[in-house]
Design a protein around this motif. Structure first.
Motif, PDB file in Angstrom:
ATOM      1  N   ARG A  66      24.695  53.848  -2.474  1.00 51.10           N
ATOM      2  CA  ARG A  66      25.881  53.877  -1.610  1.00 51.10           C
ATOM      3  C   ARG A  66      26.423  55.296  -1.499  1.00 51.10           C
ATOM      4  NH1 ARG A  66      31.385  54.097  -1.967  1.00 51.10           N
ATOM      5  NH2 ARG A  66      32.570  52.906  -0.454  1.00 51.10           N
ATOM      6  N   TRP A 143      35.258  48.738  -2.524  1.00 46.77           N
ATOM      7  CA  TRP A 143      33.959  49.230  -2.999  1.00 46.77           C
ATOM      8  C   TRP A 143      33.319  48.205  -3.939  1.00 46.77           C
ATOM      9  CZ3 TRP A 143      33.167  54.256  -6.344  1.00 46.77           C
ATOM     10  CH2 TRP A 143      31.810  54.531  -6.445  1.00 46.77           C
ATOM     11  N   GLU A 146      32.088  45.291  -1.841  1.00 49.37           N
ATOM     12  CA  GLU A 146      30.834  45.653  -1.164  1.00 49.37           C
ATOM     13  C   GLU A 146      29.648  45.545  -2.124  1.00 49.37           C
ATOM     14  OE1 GLU A 146      28.785  49.762   0.368  1.00 49.37           O
ATOM     15  OE2 GLU A 146      30.927  49.522   0.761  1.00 49.37           O
TER      16      GLU A 146
END
Length: 167
Positions: A66, A143, A146
């Protein structure tokens, strides 16, 4: 509040700091607490998390990919930057530990408060790794969300943790 943390839950917080530093973060974020929880989860929680797709190795890979994707999106190749720095100042320079204090992000502090709330609601006297995970789910940091949604929903993760707690 920290005195109510079990030995493993304290290790989660310490591991989160180590992961944040290793990932060159400026603060400890919820995702670092998740990495710490994965690293310090005992059985049967560890196996249940692995079955749901969450191992420390896999989560670290997801976090690193990421970060690398975000940098690539603005034209920066992380590997190239690290190679350049190491060529200039020596191998491993990027990985040197920094002894300065890493603060907790507001969202990570909230996760710890929610961990306490989870323990209280379940009438537990101590805050365990499971409570930290439940606090993470309840806090739903973008975050962290995700990262989880690469394998399951937040609700499914919560159910996995709660099933392990049920005798």
């Amino acid at each position: 509040m920290f005195e109510r943390f079990t030995k493993q839950a304290r290790a989660v917080v310490i591991s989160a700091r180590i992961h944040a530093r290793a990932l060159h973060s400026e603060r400890i974020e919820p995702v670092h607490l998740f990495l710490g929880a994965l690293e310090n989860a005992d059985e049967p929680l560890s196996s249940a998390l692995a079955e749901a797709g969450f191992t420390l190795h896999n989560a670290l890979e997801d976090v690193r990919s990421r970060d690398a994707q975000a940098l690539r999106s603005i034209g920066i190749d992380l590997r190239e930057v690290i190679d350049t720095v190491e060529t200039a100042v020596g191998f491993g320079a990027v990985d040197r530990p920094d002894d300065s204090h890493l603060p907790f992000a507001r969202s990570a502090k909230e996760v710890l408060k929610l961990s306490l709330k989870e323990a209280v609601e379940q009438r537990d006297r101590e805050i365990s790794v499971e409570h930290v995970l439940l606090g993470l789910v309840r806090g739903a940091d973008p975050w962290f969300t995700e990262l989880v949604q690469r394998h399951c929903t937040l609700g499914e993760l919560r159910s996995t943790v709660l099933l392990v707690r049920t005798p």
